[in-house]
Design an enzyme around this catalytic site. Structure first.
Site, PDB file in Angstrom:
ATOM      1  N   CYS A  86     -95.839-103.448 113.075  1.00 44.85           N
ATOM      2  CA  CYS A  86     -96.643-102.152 113.032  1.00 44.85           C
ATOM      3  C   CYS A  86     -96.870-101.723 114.521  1.00 44.85           C
ATOM      4  O   CYS A  86     -97.641-102.385 115.302  1.00 44.85           O
ATOM      5  CB  CYS A  86     -98.180-102.688 112.269  1.00 44.85           C
ATOM      6  SG  CYS A  86     -99.195-101.063 112.448  1.00 44.85           S
ATOM      7  N   GLU A 117     -92.853 -96.694 110.279  1.00 44.54           N
ATOM      8  CA  GLU A 117     -91.930 -97.862 110.610  1.00 44.54           C
ATOM      9  C   GLU A 117     -90.597 -96.874 110.617  1.00 44.54           C
ATOM     10  O   GLU A 117     -90.531 -95.868 110.056  1.00 44.54           O
ATOM     11  CB  GLU A 117     -91.730 -98.853 109.504  1.00 44.54           C
ATOM     12  CG  GLU A 117     -91.171 -99.987 109.830  1.00 44.54           C
ATOM     13  CD  GLU A 117     -91.589-100.654 111.094  1.00 44.54           C
ATOM     14  OE1 GLU A 117     -91.095-100.274 112.221  1.00 44.54           O
ATOM     15  OE2 GLU A 117     -92.504-101.422 111.087  1.00 44.54           O
TER      16      GLU A 117
END
Length: 252
Positions: free
Chosen positions: A2, A118
């Site tokens: 993340c 992402e």
């Protein structure tokens, strides 16, 4: 992993959603659609309240929303800049790694997020995706926190920092990236935050919830999110595929 996420709800809204007190005072950051490392973020902790002499009350626990800096700086570090590289901690090893071990045992938190970004590598390019709950409810990302003070300035203020715990991705998410934040179900939050529970007491929570992950929306978004200078709700809008353009045959 993340490395970027969205956090747009104000502390008052999150206080209701997570049954917590707003302790951010005037330090709360505004809505951020492109949270990047070292930025101030909202975090939820549970601690024993202390009296005027600093003595904790073992019979009471208060859950509150605090402001922290994303990128954990271990207490023994000589330089706060180490936090830039410590935005994530692997859930599989956090209980044993020196940088995260104490926090895993005594200082766990929740980092509420609208969703995270992402990037999927497609040849030489990277395609950004936004992962979120379709119903708009916040993701409870498991995190760790600690407080650091510059060893060269013993009277300087404490810097409170945090990291997101990550785990193996699976299903459609694994096709984008092999890692993902550890998102906890709501019924596990109390156990995760409990100040008197150690690493062994929360070990069972470190496996990702397939039920939660199955509900996620995997949304392609604009490459504008690639730059931390860009910020706004347009970053969360689904990016429609570009129409194919037919080649012109000059010899027909």
């Amino acid at each position: 992993m993340c490395g970027r996420y969205a956090s747009t709800k104000d502390p008052a809204t999150l206080a209701v959603e997570f049954d917590a007190l707003d302790a951010t005072e005037s330090e709360a950051p505004g809505a951020d659609y492109n949270v990047a490392p070292t930025k101030p973020v909202l975090a939820i902790v549970a601690r024993h309240p202390r009296d005027e002499e600093g003595k904790p009350d073992p019979d009471s626990v208060v859950r509150s929303i605090r402001v922290m800096r994303w990128g954990l700086v271990p207490t023994w570090s000589k330089d706060r800049n180490v936090g830039v590289k410590m935005i994530n901690a692997r859930s599989e090893t956090a209980a044993t790694k020196p940088a995260y071990r104490d926090s895993m045992a005594r200082r766990r938190c929740i980092l509420p997020a609208d969703g995270w970004f992402e990037w999927k590598r497609d040849g030489g390019a990277k395609e950004p995706f936004y992962i979120t709950n379709p119903d708009g409810s916040s993701l409870a990302m498991a995190g760790l926190w600690t407080a650091w003070r510059d060893p060269n300035e013993p009277d300087s203020p404490w810097l409170v920092t945090c990291a997101v715990l990550t785990t193996d991705a699976f299903g459609p998410l694994a096709e984008v990236h092999e890692r993902m934040p550890l998102v906890l179900p709501r019924e596990s939050i109390e156990q995760w935050l409990a100040p008197d529970k150690g690493s062994d007491d929360v070990a069972e929570l470190l496996a990702p919830s397939q039920e939660i992950v199955s509900r996620f929306e995997l949304r392609p978004v604009s490459t504008a999110v690639n730059s931390i200078r860009n910020n706004g709700p347009d970053l969360l809008v689904r990016a429609e595929p570009e129409p194919e353009v037919a080649e012109l045959d000059l010899f027909s």
